[in-house]
Design a protein around this motif. Structure first.
Motif, PDB file in Angstrom:
ATOM      1  N   GLN A  77      33.167 -58.954 -13.766  1.00 34.90           N
ATOM      2  CA  GLN A  77      32.814 -58.812 -15.185  1.00 34.90           C
ATOM      3  C   GLN A  77      33.724 -59.688 -16.024  1.00 34.90           C
ATOM      4  O   GLN A  77      34.915 -59.832 -15.759  1.00 34.90           O
ATOM      5  N   SER A  78      33.130 -60.260 -17.038  1.00 34.96           N
ATOM      6  CA  SER A  78      33.836 -61.295 -17.788  1.00 34.96           C
ATOM      7  C   SER A  78      34.796 -60.753 -18.838  1.00 34.96           C
ATOM      8  O   SER A  78      35.712 -61.438 -19.273  1.00 34.96           O
ATOM      9  N   GLY A  79      34.570 -59.528 -19.253  1.00 38.46           N
ATOM     10  CA  GLY A  79      35.413 -58.991 -20.322  1.00 38.46           C
ATOM     11  C   GLY A  79      35.050 -59.531 -21.689  1.00 38.46           C
ATOM     12  O   GLY A  79      35.799 -59.373 -22.637  1.00 38.46           O
ATOM     13  N   ILE A  80      33.900 -60.183 -21.773  1.00 41.17           N
ATOM     14  CA  ILE A  80      33.474 -60.736 -23.053  1.00 41.17           C
ATOM     15  C   ILE A  80      32.239 -59.993 -23.555  1.00 41.17           C
ATOM     16  O   ILE A  80      31.278 -59.813 -22.818  1.00 41.17           O
ATOM     17  N   ARG A 108      38.219 -55.265 -23.885  1.00 40.45           N
ATOM     18  CA  ARG A 108      37.462 -56.501 -23.752  1.00 40.45           C
ATOM     19  C   ARG A 108      37.626 -57.312 -25.025  1.00 40.45           C
ATOM     20  O   ARG A 108      38.328 -56.894 -25.948  1.00 40.45           O
ATOM     21  N   SER A 109      36.992 -58.463 -25.054  1.00 42.01           N
ATOM     22  CA  SER A 109      37.117 -59.329 -26.227  1.00 42.01           C
ATOM     23  C   SER A 109      35.753 -59.576 -26.867  1.00 42.01           C
ATOM     24  O   SER A 109      34.763 -59.797 -26.165  1.00 42.01           O
ATOM     25  N   LEU A 110      35.743 -59.539 -28.172  1.00 41.53           N
ATOM     26  CA  LEU A 110      34.506 -59.819 -28.889  1.00 41.53           C
ATOM     27  C   LEU A 110      34.501 -61.265 -29.369  1.00 41.53           C
ATOM     28  O   LEU A 110      35.382 -61.694 -30.116  1.00 41.53           O
ATOM     29  N   ALA A 111      33.509 -62.008 -28.938  1.00 44.28           N
ATOM     30  CA  ALA A 111      33.347 -63.379 -29.417  1.00 44.28           C
ATOM     31  C   ALA A 111      32.063 -63.449 -30.226  1.00 44.28           C
ATOM     32  O   ALA A 111      31.079 -62.776 -29.910  1.00 44.28           O
ATOM     33  N   ILE A 135      29.343 -68.986 -21.182  1.00 44.90           N
ATOM     34  CA  ILE A 135      29.812 -67.624 -21.441  1.00 44.90           C
ATOM     35  C   ILE A 135      28.868 -66.641 -20.775  1.00 44.90           C
ATOM     36  O   ILE A 135      27.667 -66.682 -21.016  1.00 44.90           O
ATOM     37  N   SER A 136      29.415 -65.770 -19.922  1.00 41.75           N
ATOM     38  CA  SER A 136      28.601 -64.699 -19.343  1.00 41.75           C
ATOM     39  C   SER A 136      29.028 -63.391 -19.964  1.00 41.75           C
ATOM     40  O   SER A 136      29.870 -62.698 -19.402  1.00 41.75           O
ATOM     41  N   MET A 196      24.237 -57.696 -15.888  1.00 40.57           N
ATOM     42  CA  MET A 196      25.245 -56.969 -15.103  1.00 40.57           C
ATOM     43  C   MET A 196      24.615 -55.823 -14.335  1.00 40.57           C
ATOM     44  O   MET A 196      25.235 -55.215 -13.503  1.00 40.57           O
ATOM     45  N   ALA A 201      28.743 -68.128 -15.156  1.00 41.21           N
ATOM     46  CA  ALA A 201      29.641 -68.934 -15.987  1.00 41.21           C
ATOM     47  C   ALA A 201      31.057 -68.987 -15.413  1.00 41.21           C
ATOM     48  O   ALA A 201      31.694 -70.043 -15.408  1.00 41.21           O
ATOM     49  N   ILE A 236      34.211 -73.646 -23.161  1.00 41.95           N
ATOM     50  CA  ILE A 236      34.309 -72.831 -24.371  1.00 41.95           C
ATOM     51  C   ILE A 236      35.346 -73.425 -25.313  1.00 41.95           C
ATOM     52  O   ILE A 236      36.466 -73.736 -24.893  1.00 41.95           O
ATOM     53  N   ALA A 251      32.807 -70.425 -29.692  1.00 33.70           N
ATOM     54  CA  ALA A 251      32.881 -68.982 -29.921  1.00 33.70           C
ATOM     55  C   ALA A 251      33.918 -68.722 -31.001  1.00 33.70           C
ATOM     56  O   ALA A 251      34.919 -69.420 -31.086  1.00 33.70           O
ATOM     57  N   THR A 252      33.638 -67.741 -31.822  1.00 33.91           N
ATOM     58  CA  THR A 252      34.578 -67.390 -32.885  1.00 33.91           C
ATOM     59  C   THR A 252      35.268 -66.080 -32.527  1.00 33.91           C
ATOM     60  O   THR A 252      34.629 -65.146 -32.050  1.00 33.91           O
ATOM     61  N   LEU A 253      36.564 -66.067 -32.717  1.00 32.83           N
ATOM     62  CA  LEU A 253      37.350 -64.875 -32.393  1.00 32.83           C
ATOM     63  C   LEU A 253      38.128 -64.442 -33.621  1.00 32.83           C
ATOM     64  O   LEU A 253      38.816 -65.250 -34.249  1.00 32.83           O
ATOM     65  N   SER A 281      43.072 -61.784 -25.691  1.00 31.98           N
ATOM     66  CA  SER A 281      41.757 -62.351 -25.410  1.00 31.98           C
ATOM     67  C   SER A 281      41.818 -63.484 -24.390  1.00 31.98           C
ATOM     68  O   SER A 281      40.818 -63.795 -23.757  1.00 31.98           O
ATOM     69  N   ASP A 331      40.433 -62.887 -21.064  1.00 26.05           N
ATOM     70  CA  ASP A 331      38.974 -62.886 -20.904  1.00 26.05           C
ATOM     71  C   ASP A 331      38.360 -64.261 -21.160  1.00 26.05           C
ATOM     72  O   ASP A 331      37.334 -64.602 -20.603  1.00 26.05           O
ATOM     73  N   ILE A 332      38.999 -65.013 -22.036  1.00 26.86           N
ATOM     74  CA  ILE A 332      38.448 -66.301 -22.430  1.00 26.86           C
ATOM     75  C   ILE A 332      39.498 -67.382 -22.238  1.00 26.86           C
ATOM     76  O   ILE A 332      40.599 -67.266 -22.754  1.00 26.86           O
TER      77      ILE A 332
END
Lengths: 334, 334
Positions: A64-67, A97-100, A117-118, B1, B55, B67, B100-102, B113, B116-117
């Motif tokens: 899982q990517s955590g995104i 997790r992180s929100l993008a 990005i997955s 997933m 990805a 990214i 992507a915007t964080l 983050s 994850d990214i």
DNA sequence: CCCCCATGATCAGCCATCTGC
DNA sequence: TGCAGATGGCTGATCATGGGG
């Protein structure tokens, strides 16, 4: 990407231990014990080398990517959107997790970005092009519509407009809504709730006018025309619920253009509490949102969907709030 | 997933070819040739299974994530930010990557983050906390400050305010700037350019007032106090350049509160052309930005930094534009 | 013989690409 | 020419092992 970032193997070498030791220590496994000084040394070296596990490798391994991806058709320039993103950012972080945020535009379809990005979940606030939600579904990415928790907020806001005006003594209301597809979910929720609220309060059914397009000059003339019609006759409309602060400002300009004074001749309520709302003349009475409950709801929902936690509680409890300013007034008894 | 997404191996099996064949065909490599029917079959099967390359695995293999991360301290609720993100999104897409915007917030640091990214580059528009830029540098992620191309836009905008007022016959100008750290880069660029422009036009040095904090009630009183001082005496200020539309609205309210009429007694110019600017009373004269040149510049810069392309051209050519409305007027000769 | 501390080896995850047939 | 096999990229996890006390 330049300076060959450190890997776990680098940390192991620098600390004079094996890679598995690094893995055990950094991931806090309790399967193995290590001497305090070894733990300290590994930690120190990791910090020193600024070691961060390679996100891609980590994602690959963990499955899982955590995104979590918030896809929006362009980025709205609204105070409420900013607040919502803040709340969602915290909610996603709470699930570790992180929100993008990704802007969907002509030439930047979701499908293209899915190569890079997955996301584990796709958050949808504003309706996306069919094509893009389809891409997410095809990639078996759960699509979580933020609309549903927000819908209730919108309903509350729409009702609140009516209730506030009724409390001020207004009975004949007008509603200024928009027919823009992009915001359709919001406009219908607000409109329906306003109508219901009026009925519940025993008010006559509000007169509804819908405007197409952006809040510009042509919107002003359109609203002015409708307003002229609604405010004459024996039982004129005395107050107007507007879709948001922008259209409330349009309504103020329209009223002025046909010689109506706000709030003497007509009261006007917006929604959103944009920063400029308090600076307009007259300052705008409006409805302010609070998204902390929505954030909490989203957090529970994510835990449920992604981690198989207990089902999300349905309570997103915070109520929108009336910000009373100059654009509304108490109606004298007749 | 959920539904066990298809892998390249699945496609290969279903198409009756090897995994590498799938890879070659789907990535359109010209290192290998394949029979038309094999190509067609693989493509068909891939489409049928809705295959999207994983990805993370792709990033791991290629050594780059694709990214580009735009980190912002919370998401600004401004029309200009929305336009900028749109331009940057297209610019990044043109390099075949995803933007992507964080949102960086207390409790959502960049460091978290980065697990994850793994962005290939970090874009910085608004100044980030020290800690976060440090994290990027430590992870050897190139930090690209969008400030530099934008700085020129800001300078042009600041100068334009002054030039426009001068063209209307104003000579004694005031400048309303902000001391907020968050927007410091913009405010200093605009201020410096405005001063230079005034000097170039042979105007007396403008009077500068700086406001701290958000555009609220207390800002209005602060501006009102300063305005009262500047507009009396033998040589009063007749026009005001404001940091943005919000503060221009503050200035209008402040002027009104001390009995000044806009634009009769004082002309006011904003910056940004927020949607509400055209709906204020009086409607706001302002400066509108165009970010297409900035986007193109960013695209070249990314190609240079990430792909080793030729150095970015320094020309970001689009000039901001005066939107003339009611808050400014031509000054009668005295 | 067991405890403490640690190692090396190995695997799986999915992909793109090089080498070889 | 048309395709297949093997390899490596990095992580997280686990197993079997082993020296020293």
């Amino acid at each position: 990407m330049n300076g060959r970032r450190a890997t776990a193997a680098d940390v192991a070498a620098a600390a004079g231990v094996s890679r598995s030791t690094v893995s055990y220590i950094l991931n806090g496994s309790d399967q193995q014990t290590f001497s305090p000084q070894t733990v300290a040394r590994v930690r120190a070296v990791a910090a020193d080398l600024a070691y961060t596990p390679h996100a891609a490798a980590r994602a690959l391994r963990k499955g899982q990517s955590g995104i979590v991806l918030l896809a929006v058709p362009d980025v709205p320039a609204s105070a409420n959107f900013a607040k919502l993103v803040a709340a969602l950012t915290d909610a996603v972080r709470a699930t570790n997790r992180s929100l993008a945020t990704l802007a969907i535009r002509p030439g930047n379809r979701l499908l293209d970005s899915l190569r890079d990005i997955s996301p584990q979940a796709l958050l949808e606030v504003l309706p996306l092009p069919e094509e893009d939600t389809a891409a997410a579904v095809a990639a078996s990415i759960p699509v979580i519509s933020v609309a549903s928790p927000i819908e209730r907020l919108d309903e509350a806001a729409g009702a609140l407009q009516v209730q506030h005006l009724a409390a001020l003594g207004h009975r004949r209301l007008g509603i200024l809504t928009v027919s823009d597809l992009q915001v359709r979910p919001f406009s219908t929720s607000r409109l329906a709730a306003a109508r219901t609220a009026a009925a519940d309060l025993g008010l006559p059914a509000p007169d509804v006018m819908a405007v197409a397009g952006p809040p510009d000059e042509s919107a002003i003339t359109a609203v002015a025309r409708a307003l002229r019609r609604l405010t004459k006759g024996p039982d004129p409309v005395t107050a107007l619920c507007c879709f948001n602060d922008l259209f409330a400002a349009v309504a103020v300009a329209a009223a002025r253009s046909i010689g109506l004074d706000v709030p003497r001749d007509i009261s006007i309520v917006g929604i959103d509490d944009e920063p400029l709302a308090g600076l307009l003349g007259p300052t705008l009475t409006t409805i302010r949102y609070d998204y902390t409950g929505t954030g909490a709801h989203m957090r529970d929902l994510l835990r449920h969907v992604l981690d198989g936690g207990p089902a999300a509680t349905e309570t997103s409890s915070d109520a929108p709030q009336v910000i009373e300013r100059e654009s509304t007034r108490r109606l004298d008894h007749e």
